[in-house]
Design an enzyme around this catalytic site. Structure first.
Site, PDB file in Angstrom:
ATOM      1  CG  ASN A   1       6.363  -2.942  13.891  1.00 21.42           C
ATOM      2  OD1 ASN A   1       7.457  -3.479  13.706  1.00 21.42           O
ATOM      3  ND2 ASN A   1       6.242  -1.627  14.139  1.00 21.42           N
ATOM      4  NE  ARG A   2       4.861 -10.976  11.346  1.00 23.86           N
ATOM      5  CZ  ARG A   2       4.553 -11.541  10.182  1.00 23.86           C
ATOM      6  NH1 ARG A   2       3.501 -11.119   9.504  1.00 23.86           N
ATOM      7  NH2 ARG A   2       5.299 -12.501   9.682  1.00 23.86           N
TER       8      ARG A   2
END
Length: 405
Positions: free
Chosen positions: A211-212
């Site tokens: 994820n970011r």
């Protein structure tokens, strides 16, 4: 914003040039006050070129302007970085035998000292007592980092990362009253475990599900807790951030790694803050070899849910321990975010939950955040701004919850 940056005679003085540059990028007017010894490491011309202001060293410069009084009384923040053992001793004694110590006696602004010295000097009873004295007078003394020192030695006493100092300085400029909590070390005796970053689940040796998350929020929480005297441990997943000073950092990769590490550390901590973003799914059978393209055909992956770290911590905690969760939600408005958070808090059983809205690319990788902090009784606090400010608000909310329960 008027900042006086004091520099004392230490090899780490060259790193303070970065502090000047970054403070000016934030719009601060920086005046460097260097001791005679400091100028042997970095010359006056360098400081003037970087700050855009004259450098002060002796008390006989700008005598008509009474500079040692004017600089102190007009400052919004005084930083001394690096601060040597000799300087800490003179400051604790109330000496005024040079420009920098004189400014400390005239300023009413928050004072942030960033020591740098050999481990034996930092741990010497005289230095320990000097730091205690300075803190009792409202001075913020930031713990040094551990690592390589001058020569071949290594240990506590290393100058912290300049960006970390600037982050703290910017926070105290915006929230000068917070310096009192940091000086008082109001979290001494507390052990706080923080997770940060985004975990990665391998697909093959070169690809992963992730994820970011940048880890910035979790790191800010660890720094804020450490500034206030807590013993902090940071479980970090796949970030590019430098280790915070005086914090134990445990690096992990996958959600399973993080879960195992958090579970093993939970018994020895008072508070666990799950600021990380663990991947929710992993590949059932990751390939041991790189998956090759096959014409224009895609691939199918069979996924399974990963461990629920937050729920596991809640289940394992003792009654006197506290577990704080995070909820990154995509909500159309404040009320929807709050309802999603209340449902998750009830489902997970955490003591507190920090809600943020990640719609439209908000939060992840950014230097700022906007959160709602809730417990079972409702909203404890709301905060927005740079992540250090938000981290401080989270710590305050934890204290408020603890005092009322």
């Amino acid at each position: 914003m008027r900042v006086v940056l004091g520099v004392t005679g230490c090899i780490a003085a060259y790193k303070s040039t970065e502090i000047v540059r970054r403070l000016r990028e934030r719009g601060a007017d920086v005046t460097v006050v260097a001791t005679e010894a400091a100028l042997k490491f970095v010359g006056e011309t360098t400081w003037e070129a970087l700050s855009g202001n004259a450098v002060y060293s002796g008390v006989f410069k700008d005598v008509p302007g009474v500079a040692h009084v004017r600089l102190g009384t007009s400052a919004d923040l005084v930083i001394v970085a690096p601060a040597t053992a000799d300087f800490l001793s003179r400051a604790a004694s109330g000496r005024a035998d040079d420009m920098l110590t004189s400014i400390l006696l005239t300023t009413q602004a928050p004072v942030l000292l960033c020591p740098a010295m050999h481990t034996q000097m930092w741990e010497h009873p005289a230095t320990v007592e000097n730091v205690k004295t300075l803190r009792s007078r409202g001075v913020v003394v930031k713990e040094p980092a551990s690592g390589r020192l001058t020569g071949r030695d290594s240990g506590a006493g290393r100058f912290p990362d300049p960006n970390e100092i600037v982050e703290a300085a910017a926070f105290f400029l915006e929230h000068p009253d917070a310096a009192r909590s940091a000086a008082e070390q109001d979290l001494v005796g507390k052990r706080i475990l923080v997770s940060a970053g985004g975990t990665q689940e391998p697909i093959d040796p070169v690809r992963y599900i992730g994820n970011r998350s940048s880890g910035k929020m979790g790191y800010a929480i660890a720094k804020a807790a450490r500034l206030r005297g807590a013993e902090t441990t940071l479980v970090s997943a796949n970030t590019s951030l430098p280790d915070p000073a005086a914090t134990t950092v445990e690096n992990v990769v996958t959600t399973g790694d993080m879960n195992a590490k958090m579970q093993s550390l939970m018994p020895s901590n008072d508070i666990a803050i799950m600021a990380a973003a663990p991947a929710d799914f992993s590949v059932v059978e990751a390939s041991s070899k790189k998956i090759k393209k096959d014409g224009d055909q895609g691939i199918s992956l069979s996924l399974q849910q990963t461990e629920d770290i937050l729920a596991g911590l809640v289940e394992a905690k003792e009654p006197e321990q506290l577990v704080v969760g995070f909820a990154a939600e995509t909500a159309s408005n404040h009320d929807e975010l709050l309802e999603l958070g209340k449902a998750k808090l009830q489902r997970k059983g955490a003591d507190l939950l920090v809600l943020n809205n990640v719609s439209d690319g908000n939060v992840f990788g950014k230097d700022s955040n906007e959160v709602i902090i809730i417990n079972s009784e409702g909203v404890l606090a709301e905060s927005q701004g740079e992540k250090m400010s938000v981290a401080w608000a989270i710590i305050e909310a934890i204290k408020k919850h603890t005092e009322n329960n």
